[in-house]
Every structure is written in structure tokens, then in C-alpha cells.
Design a protein around this motif. Structure first.
Motif, mmCIF file in Angstrom:
data_model
loop_
_atom_site.group_PDB
_atom_site.id
_atom_site.type_symbol
_atom_site.label_atom_id
_atom_site.label_comp_id
_atom_site.label_asym_id
_atom_site.label_seq_id
_atom_site.Cartn_x
_atom_site.Cartn_y
_atom_site.Cartn_z
ATOM 1 N N SER A 141 0.660 -1.286 0.052
ATOM 2 C CA SER A 141 0.028 0.088 -0.047
ATOM 3 C C SER A 141 0.798 1.193 0.033
ATOM 4 C CB SER A 141 -0.991 0.168 1.232
ATOM 5 O OG SER A 141 -1.972 1.043 1.091
ATOM 6 N N ASN A 142 0.260 2.071 -0.109
ATOM 7 C CA ASN A 142 1.194 3.665 0.323
ATOM 8 C C ASN A 142 0.557 4.162 1.584
ATOM 9 O OD1 ASN A 142 2.431 6.037 -0.358
ATOM 10 N ND2 ASN A 142 0.531 7.059 -1.418
ATOM 11 N N TYR A 165 -4.656 3.117 3.053
ATOM 12 C CA TYR A 165 -4.220 3.548 1.572
ATOM 13 C C TYR A 165 -4.314 4.910 1.330
ATOM 14 C CZ TYR A 165 -3.919 3.711 -3.637
ATOM 15 O OH TYR A 165 -3.580 4.189 -4.747
ATOM 16 N N GLU A 166 -3.243 5.682 0.950
ATOM 17 C CA GLU A 166 -3.231 6.862 0.328
ATOM 18 C C GLU A 166 -3.400 7.041 -1.250
ATOM 19 O OE1 GLU A 166 -1.469 11.440 1.158
ATOM 20 O OE2 GLU A 166 -0.719 9.636 2.453
ATOM 21 N N HIS A 167 -4.097 7.460 -1.998
ATOM 22 C CA HIS A 167 -4.136 7.782 -3.267
ATOM 23 C C HIS A 167 -2.850 8.341 -3.934
ATOM 24 C CE1 HIS A 167 -6.273 11.086 -1.784
ATOM 25 N NE2 HIS A 167 -6.062 11.640 -2.711
ATOM 26 N N ALA A 168 -2.328 7.732 -4.936
ATOM 27 C CA ALA A 168 -1.155 8.482 -5.694
ATOM 28 C C ALA A 168 -1.222 8.080 -7.027
ATOM 29 C CB ALA A 168 0.307 7.899 -4.870
ATOM 30 N N GLU A 169 -0.869 8.878 -7.933
ATOM 31 C CA GLU A 169 -1.051 8.260 -9.419
ATOM 32 C C GLU A 169 -0.356 6.980 -9.646
ATOM 33 O OE1 GLU A 169 -0.038 9.966 -14.010
ATOM 34 O OE2 GLU A 169 0.225 11.119 -12.124
ATOM 35 N N GLU A 170 0.653 6.594 -9.533
ATOM 36 C CA GLU A 170 1.161 5.395 -9.733
ATOM 37 C C GLU A 170 0.626 4.403 -9.045
ATOM 38 O OE1 GLU A 170 5.737 3.114 -9.669
ATOM 39 O OE2 GLU A 170 5.420 5.263 -9.885
ATOM 40 N N LYS A 171 0.278 4.155 -7.616
ATOM 41 C CA LYS A 171 -0.077 3.417 -6.738
ATOM 42 C C LYS A 171 -1.646 3.142 -7.288
ATOM 43 C CE LYS A 171 2.459 1.488 -3.945
ATOM 44 N NZ LYS A 171 2.602 -0.249 -3.954
ATOM 45 N N SER A 179 -7.364 -4.741 -8.320
ATOM 46 C CA SER A 179 -8.514 -4.852 -8.002
ATOM 47 C C SER A 179 -9.443 -5.318 -9.138
ATOM 48 C CB SER A 179 -9.367 -3.746 -7.162
ATOM 49 O OG SER A 179 -8.175 -3.319 -6.162
ATOM 50 N N LYS A 180 -9.024 -5.499 -10.253
ATOM 51 C CA LYS A 180 -9.704 -5.722 -11.674
ATOM 52 C C LYS A 180 -11.077 -6.412 -11.404
ATOM 53 C CE LYS A 180 -9.362 -6.237 -16.634
ATOM 54 N NZ LYS A 180 -10.300 -5.337 -16.600
ATOM 55 N N ASP A 181 -11.938 -5.864 -11.558
ATOM 56 C CA ASP A 181 -13.297 -6.822 -11.633
ATOM 57 C C ASP A 181 -13.540 -7.630 -10.292
ATOM 58 O OD1 ASP A 181 -13.936 -5.912 -14.286
ATOM 59 O OD2 ASP A 181 -12.815 -7.866 -15.041
ATOM 60 N N ALA A 182 -13.032 -6.777 -9.195
ATOM 61 C CA ALA A 182 -13.480 -7.575 -8.035
ATOM 62 C C ALA A 182 -15.079 -7.418 -7.525
ATOM 63 C CB ALA A 182 -12.458 -6.886 -6.789
#
Length: 259
Positions: A141-142, A165-171, A179-182
Motif C-alpha cells: 500500500s501507500n 491506503y493513500e491515493h497516488a497516481e502510480e499506486k 482490484s480489476k473486476d473484484a
């Protein structure tokens, strides 16, 4: 999988009638199959752990900040004579056992896990793990000090637990792919946009960023977790009403999801 939300509060536990709707216990989510009981984190929510006789019990720790492990001290999970496997990642040169020992020792706590009835075994949490029919994978995570985002797959269903989790462009791109299609994405929505402007770098995200992640990942349902202790029921209900996606809502202590 049967998913029981035992605690969704972040940073510190809170109590009072103004927290009845969403709950005041810190992070813990129980994932059950026919023969497994998997706890995601061990915040104060794990104090309400139900009976899981006959099931193999594991605790998967995203990280060992106090709000995510404080429930270990008096939880029935550890006060029952059973085998319990704990998985965590080595941090700051301390392996999983050493981290918990440091937290659960005088003068911070009077007794370590060795004195509890449960037979506890510690494991290094790697990138991939199989527990029965459950396939478990992680990504970093970040978050200050480090934390793991955990994905569980079972019989074609997928759950992703992305707290702290802290949002950031690369992360963001990495998490969207992870998480695709979770079927379910638990996402850290601790701050409002205004709060985040003052708390940037503290390792948490916002509702607005969570909604973006829902679209980027293609996840079917998103539940916000790690509610700020300053946000009471009225505050969270107001935040929830502003969600612009019908597939997003705020997780509530005690909710059960059959997946």
C-alpha cells in the motif's frame, strides 16, 4: 465466502450513541468458508468474533499499527484453545512475532501472546498464500511505515481489502489492476477532500478518490472503511448521501455479505 464486518473505524476506537449506525470498533473483517475463518486485521472489532468451531483460524494483518492489532489482547480468538496462524510482513527489521511482542509487552500491555490459551504461530506474509480453497495475494500500500492490500479469491469470487491506503497516481494504477473486476472492494475513505488537504501524507484516502477507483478497477461493489473517529453517524450519513455511484456505500459494523 461469508463476510462479516466486525470493525470499520480508523485510528482509534470510539463509543457512544452517536456511533450506533456505523460502529466504533477498529479494523476487522471476518471471511468464512466451510472450513476456514480468516480475520483481516485484529482491531477492536475482533473482540466480537463469533464462534467458529471446527474451522481453521488465521489472522491476516495488513500492518501492525495499534488500531489494527489492539483487539488481540482480549479477543475470544486468542482466549479459546485452538490453533491460530498469524500472517504479517517484516517491518523495520522486526519479524511478525517481534512486532506483536513489542506491542504486547510491559509497560504497554501486561502479557504477551504466549500466555493466552490459543496456540499461536507467526508467519511471514508474502506475495501469495493458499489457505484451503482461498487464494490470497498482496500488494504494498501507500502508507507510512508500510501496509499490505489483501486480495482473497475463492470459487470465482474476489474480495479486495484496501484499508490504510493513500491515493497516488502510480499506486492508483497498480491498485486498479490488482482490484480489476473484484466483487467487493473495501477502500479507505477516512477523509473528506477538505480534511485531506490538511492531512496529506498521513496514509489515508477520500470518498472522491474511492469512487474513481471503483470505476478504474471495474469492481462491482465498493464499501468505504477506516472511518475517521471524529465522524459520527450524522456526518457519515451525509457523506454517504453524496456518493454518486449506486454501487458504493459505507461499511457498517455488523453487516454480513454472502459472496
Amino acid at each position: 465466502m461469508k463476510i462479516t464486518v466486525l470493525g470499520v473505524r480508523g485510528s482509534i476506537p470510539v463509543s457512544g450513541k452517536e456511533y450506533n449506525e456505523f460502529g466504533g470498533a477498529t479494523s476487522c473483517i471476518l471471511v468464512e468458508t466451510a472450513d476456514r475463518a480468516i480475520y483481516l486485521d485484529a482491531g477492536t472489532g475482533i473482540l466480537k468474533a463469533p464462534k467458529t468451531e471446527g474451522k481453521k483460524v488465521s489472522v491476516l494483518l495488513s500492518h501492525t499499527h495499534a488500531d489494527h492489532v489492539i483487539g488481540m489482547g482480549l479477543s475470544p480468538v486468542f482466549l479459546t484453545r485452538q490453533d491460530v496462524d498469524i500472517y504479517a510482513k517484516t517491518r523495520d527489521g522486526l519479524n511478525p512475532y517481534e512486532q506483536i511482542k513489542k506491542f504486547m509487552s510491559p509497560p504497554l500491555w501486561p502479557a504477551g501472546v504466549e500466555v493466552y490459551p490459543a496456540n499461536v504461530t507467526f508467519h511471514e506474509f508474502g506475495d501469495f498464500l493458499e489457505l484451503g480453497d482461498l487464494e490470497i495475494s498482496t500488494m504494498e500500500s501507500n502508507h507510512p511505515g508500510g501496509s499490505l492490500i489483501i486480495k482473497i479469491k475463492c470459487e470465482g469470487k474476489t474480495l479486495v481489502y484496501a484499508t490504510d491506503y493513500e491515493h497516488a497516481e502510480e499506486k492508483n494504477a497498480e491498485l486498479a489492476a490488482f482490484s480489476k473486476d473484484a466483487d467487493i472492494l473495501f477502500y479507505d475513505g477516512q477523509y473528506t477532500d477538505e480534511e485531506y488537504a490538511k492531512m496529506k501524507g498521513f496514509g489515508h484516502s477520500t470518498v472522491a478518490e474511492g469512487l474513481k477507483m471503483l470505476k478504474k478497477s471495474g469492481a462491482r461493489n465498493l464499501y468505504f472503511v477506516h472511518h475517521d473517529p471524529r465522524h459520527d453517524d450524522k456526518f457519515l450519513l451525509d457523506m454517504e448521501k453524496k456518493c454518486t455511484d449506486k454501487n458504493a456505500s459505507f461499511a457498517r459494523e455488523g453487516m454480513v455479505i454472502d459472496l
